[in-house]
Design an enzyme around this catalytic site. Structure first.
Site, PDB file in Angstrom:
ATOM      1  N   VAL A  14     -14.018   4.801 -14.165  1.00 33.50           N
ATOM      2  CA  VAL A  14     -15.481   4.659 -14.123  1.00 33.50           C
ATOM      3  C   VAL A  14     -15.925   3.391 -14.867  1.00 33.50           C
ATOM      4  O   VAL A  14     -16.764   2.631 -14.375  1.00 33.50           O
ATOM      5  CB  VAL A  14     -16.172   5.914 -14.705  1.00 33.50           C
ATOM      6  CG1 VAL A  14     -17.685   5.782 -14.559  1.00 33.50           C
ATOM      7  CG2 VAL A  14     -15.684   7.178 -14.005  1.00 33.50           C
ATOM      8  N   GLY A 187      -8.304   8.397  -8.058  1.00 32.59           N
ATOM      9  CA  GLY A 187      -9.213   8.342  -9.212  1.00 32.59           C
ATOM     10  C   GLY A 187     -10.245   9.449  -9.233  1.00 32.59           C
ATOM     11  O   GLY A 187     -11.228   9.377  -9.962  1.00 32.59           O
ATOM     12  N   LYS A 205     -20.385  20.982 -14.964  1.00 33.93           N
ATOM     13  CA  LYS A 205     -21.527  20.389 -14.251  1.00 33.93           C
ATOM     14  C   LYS A 205     -22.588  21.438 -13.968  1.00 33.93           C
ATOM     15  O   LYS A 205     -23.793  21.185 -14.104  1.00 33.93           O
ATOM     16  CB  LYS A 205     -21.034  19.756 -12.948  1.00 33.93           C
ATOM     17  CG  LYS A 205     -20.097  18.577 -13.181  1.00 33.93           C
ATOM     18  CD  LYS A 205     -19.367  18.217 -11.897  1.00 33.93           C
ATOM     19  CE  LYS A 205     -18.454  17.020 -12.076  1.00 33.93           C
ATOM     20  NZ  LYS A 205     -17.482  16.880 -10.973  1.00 33.93           N
TER      21      LYS A 205
HETATM   22  P1  NAP Z   1      -9.944   7.100 -17.267  1.00 38.54           P
HETATM   23  O1  NAP Z   1      -9.691   6.361 -16.013  1.00 38.54           O
HETATM   24  O2  NAP Z   1      -8.838   7.890 -17.865  1.00 38.54           O
HETATM   25  O3  NAP Z   1     -10.486   6.039 -18.335  1.00 38.54           O
HETATM   26  C1  NAP Z   1     -10.663   6.359 -19.682  1.00 38.54           C
HETATM   27  C2  NAP Z   1     -10.900   5.072 -20.453  1.00 38.54           C
HETATM   28  O4  NAP Z   1     -11.173   5.406 -21.813  1.00 38.54           O
HETATM   29  C3  NAP Z   1      -9.704   4.118 -20.455  1.00 38.54           C
HETATM   30  O5  NAP Z   1     -10.156   2.782 -20.373  1.00 38.54           O
HETATM   31  C4  NAP Z   1      -9.065   4.373 -21.820  1.00 38.54           C
HETATM   32  O6  NAP Z   1      -8.424   3.244 -22.352  1.00 38.54           O
HETATM   33  C5  NAP Z   1     -10.293   4.684 -22.662  1.00 38.54           C
HETATM   34  N1  NAP Z   1      -9.961   5.515 -23.809  1.00 38.54           N
HETATM   35  C6  NAP Z   1      -9.461   6.767 -23.792  1.00 38.54           C
HETATM   36  N2  NAP Z   1      -9.273   7.200 -25.051  1.00 38.54           N
HETATM   37  C7  NAP Z   1      -9.656   6.203 -25.862  1.00 38.54           C
HETATM   38  C8  NAP Z   1      -9.672   6.041 -27.267  1.00 38.54           C
HETATM   39  N3  NAP Z   1      -9.247   6.994 -28.082  1.00 38.54           N
HETATM   40  N4  NAP Z   1     -10.123   4.883 -27.769  1.00 38.54           N
HETATM   41  C9  NAP Z   1     -10.550   3.871 -26.950  1.00 38.54           C
HETATM   42  N5  NAP Z   1     -10.549   3.973 -25.605  1.00 38.54           N
HETATM   43  C10 NAP Z   1     -10.102   5.112 -25.083  1.00 38.54           C
HETATM   44  O7  NAP Z   1     -11.158   8.113 -17.089  1.00 38.54           O
HETATM   45  P2  NAP Z   1     -12.333   8.065 -16.003  1.00 38.54           P
HETATM   46  O8  NAP Z   1     -11.883   8.721 -14.750  1.00 38.54           O
HETATM   47  O9  NAP Z   1     -12.906   6.702 -15.933  1.00 38.54           O
HETATM   48  O10 NAP Z   1     -13.385   9.090 -16.663  1.00 38.54           O
HETATM   49  C11 NAP Z   1     -14.169   8.695 -17.747  1.00 38.54           C
HETATM   50  C12 NAP Z   1     -15.276   9.734 -17.938  1.00 38.54           C
HETATM   51  O11 NAP Z   1     -16.083   9.796 -16.767  1.00 38.54           O
HETATM   52  C13 NAP Z   1     -14.776  11.157 -18.195  1.00 38.54           C
HETATM   53  O12 NAP Z   1     -15.668  11.812 -19.057  1.00 38.54           O
HETATM   54  C14 NAP Z   1     -14.865  11.787 -16.805  1.00 38.54           C
HETATM   55  O13 NAP Z   1     -15.018  13.198 -16.854  1.00 38.54           O
HETATM   56  C15 NAP Z   1     -16.104  11.139 -16.294  1.00 38.54           C
HETATM   57  N6  NAP Z   1     -16.238  11.080 -14.840  1.00 38.54           N
HETATM   58  C16 NAP Z   1     -15.204  10.622 -14.075  1.00 38.54           C
HETATM   59  C17 NAP Z   1     -15.385  10.514 -12.707  1.00 38.54           C
HETATM   60  C18 NAP Z   1     -14.297  10.018 -11.804  1.00 38.54           C
HETATM   61  O14 NAP Z   1     -14.475  10.049 -10.587  1.00 38.54           O
HETATM   62  N7  NAP Z   1     -13.184   9.546 -12.340  1.00 38.54           N
HETATM   63  C19 NAP Z   1     -16.605  10.879 -12.128  1.00 38.54           C
HETATM   64  C20 NAP Z   1     -17.636  11.345 -12.950  1.00 38.54           C
HETATM   65  C21 NAP Z   1     -17.447  11.427 -14.300  1.00 38.54           C
HETATM   66  P3  NAP Z   1      -7.112   2.610 -21.635  1.00 38.54           P
HETATM   67  O15 NAP Z   1      -7.630   1.968 -20.394  1.00 38.54           O
HETATM   68  O16 NAP Z   1      -6.622   1.601 -22.596  1.00 38.54           O
HETATM   69  O17 NAP Z   1      -6.201   3.759 -21.388  1.00 38.54           O
HETATM   70  N1  HSE Z   2     -12.851  15.121 -11.432  1.00 38.49           N
HETATM   71  C1  HSE Z   2     -14.203  15.087 -10.986  1.00 38.49           C
HETATM   72  C2  HSE Z   2     -14.248  15.540  -9.551  1.00 38.49           C
HETATM   73  C3  HSE Z   2     -14.753  13.704 -11.103  1.00 38.49           C
HETATM   74  O1  HSE Z   2     -13.194  15.622  -8.907  1.00 38.49           O
HETATM   75  O2  HSE Z   2     -15.330  15.857  -9.060  1.00 38.49           O
HETATM   76  C4  HSE Z   2     -16.236  13.627 -10.808  1.00 38.49           C
HETATM   77  O3  HSE Z   2     -16.983  14.282 -11.786  1.00 38.49           O
END
Ligand code: NAP
Ligand code: HSE
Length: 434
Positions: A14, A187, A205
């Site tokens: 994200v 992702g 949610k």
């Molecule tokens: P992700 O790809 O795992 O990215 C997490 C990021 O946070 C990475 O850049 C990671 O660093 C960084 N991070 C993790 N722990 C850290 C720490 N202790 N200190 C500093 N940086 C740290 O996760 P994501 O899918 O983007 O999701 C992020 C958030 O958005 C979550 O709350 C998730 O529930 C929410 N979300 C995700 C989606 C989706 O479709 N993926 C949709 C809606 C909401 P590194 O890059 O160095 O590992």
């Molecule tokens: N893991 C979540 C999903 C990301 O699959 O809907 C979006 O919130």
């Protein structure tokens, strides 16, 4: 006007999407926000990887708290996930008078009351459109577009990963593990995909949607959560034969005696709109007393759709930053002093129709005994069919009319005790969503 400076905690799926969107549509976003939105610093674990993406003009650190405390940063955008460091950074940033944008539903569903109260006290905004249904502006719709309504219920497909899994299994016959791996590669899945599969992410949610719809505190601990693992592929086939599809739905409904708050696999009629939402798409139905039924559909997960919601929140914050806090839209749609503590109903009090499947000895009187048990519990059967299994047994499938879940469970216990019942009784809920 000078740019608004953001500190980005997380540059993963994200966070990377937000970086891309701000670069791709920066001019358009500035025209809307009235000032440029500039990433001043990012915090990640892997500094070198992030540096390669953002270049030298942006501070890169692995100390998220340093960004939360940095006086040169106006908004903290929390996209790390988790509920320890993320919570600490958000509370510290609020304390510093910074506004927050987050996609972290797991954090808000559990610690939302504390975070919103802290933000209220400090007069800052906590925007979380990306936390529910990815790119669909469902929070804005409920919080702002539907304020004339007494909302009756909200039901939706609010987890992209599980909807993707169910669609791929049904349409392409692919095995569960293979489709989950693909959802992770694309992702969609959470860092811990059991959150998706067990229905926990959808319950996070739904908890937020219930607060927004009914003006109740955030109460994830009271949500009922059932995910995909208990679902048998034969039930998907039987459901299709009966004219239904199985979707993992989040449902919250206002009843005279409380609020239903539940996530579970659900049979929905195959000709209803929700049944036809496939892949990682999400859709949310809202029933209001004035507007009637409205539906919101779009990409529920993934880098750019989720970044679309994050950046929309950034524009909102940039626009409203100068407004008096009391003139801003309340975090949870209702004024904080007008929130009410309506009880969340236990599942025994929830009402829906049911799909029941059990294997029995195929002999005279069995069906009559089962029908007697159901009618004795006050449960009316809408339809049933029988499928032979071997020469002496059969699978019986009942669809009931609406019933109280506690009564259905009583009937199931009685059925299970019959000597002619040869399997566990499968019970799935059915919603017609009309
Ligand atoms: P992700 O790809 O795992 O990215 C997490 C990021 O946070 C990475 O850049 C990671 O660093 C960084 N991070 C993790 N722990 C850290 C720490 N202790 N200190 C500093 N940086 C740290 O996760 P994501 O899918 O983007 O999701 C992020 C958030 O958005 C979550 O709350 C998730 O529930 C929410 N979300 C995700 C989606 C989706 O479709 N993926 C949709 C809606 C909401 P590194 O890059 O160095 O590992
Ligand atoms: N893991 C979540 C999903 C990301 O699959 O809907 C979006 O919130």
């Amino acid at each position: 006007m000078k740019p608004i400076r953001i500190g980005l905690l997380g540059l993963g799926v994200v966070g990377g999407g937000v970086w891309t969107v701000l670069a791709q549509n920066g001019d358009e976003i500035t025209r809307r926000a009235g000032r440029r939105v500039e990433v001043a610093a990012v915090a990640v674990r892997d500094v070198a990887k992030a540096r390669a993406l953002v270049g030298d003009a942006v501070t890169v650190t692995n100390d998220g708290m340093a960004l939360a405390l940095d006086p040169d940063i106006d908004i903290i955008v929390e996209l790390m996930g988790g509920d320890t460091l993320a919570r600490d950074c958000i509370l510290a940033a609020i304390d510093q008078g910074k506004h927050i944008v987050t996609a972290n539903k797991a954090l808000l569903a559990v610690h939302g009351n504390e975070i919103f109260a802290a933000a209220q006290a400090r007069g800052v905004m906590v925007a979380f459109e990306a936390a529910v249904a990815g790119g669909i502006p469902i929070i804005k719709a409920i919080r702002e577009g539907l304020t004339a309504n007494r909302i009756q219920w909200v039901a939706g497909i609010i987890n992209g990963t599980t909807n993707f899994i169910l669609s791929e299994m049904r349409q392409r016959g692919l095995p569960f593990a293979e489709v989950l791996a693909e959802a992770q590669r694309l992702g969609y899945a959470e860092a811990d995909p059991t959150f998706d599969i067990e229905g926990v992410d959808a319950a996070h949610k739904l908890t937020l949607l219930a607060s927004l719809a009914f003006g109740i505190p955030v109460q994830f601990d009271k949500a009922t959560t059932e995910g995909l693992p208990g679902l048998a592929s034969e039930d998907i086939l039987h459901a299709a034969r009966l004219g239904y599809r199985i979707k993992l739905l989040g449902i919250t409904r206002r009843r005279p005696d409380g609020i239903e708050l539940r996530v579970h696999p659900t049979l929905v009629p195959e000709d209803c709109l929700l049944a036809n939402v496939e892949g990682a798409m999400n859709a949310v139905l809202v029933r209001g007393d004035v507007v009637g039924l409205s539906m919101y559909y779009g990409q529920g997960a993934g880098a750019l759709p989720t970044a679309s919601a994050v950046v929309a929140d950034l524009v909102d914050v940039a626009r409203l930053q100068m407004a008096d806090p009391e003139h801003r839209v309340p975090h949870l749609a209702f004024q904080p002093d007008a929130m009410v503590d309506i009880p969340i109903l236990p599942m025994a009090e929830v009402r829906s129709s049911f799909y029941l499947r059990l294997r029995v000895d195929d002999r005279p009187g069995v069906l009559a005994d089962l029908a007697r048990i159901l009618s004795g519990a006050g449960i009316s059967v809408g339809s049933m069919f029988q499928q032979p299994h071997g020469d002496r047994q059969a699978d019986i499938i009942f669809l009931t009319h609406e019933a109280r879940e506690g009564d259905v469970d009583t009937a199931l216990q009685a059925m299970q005790a019959q000597p002619f019942v040869r399997s566990d009784v499968t019970r799935l809920r059915v919603e017609n969503l009309s």
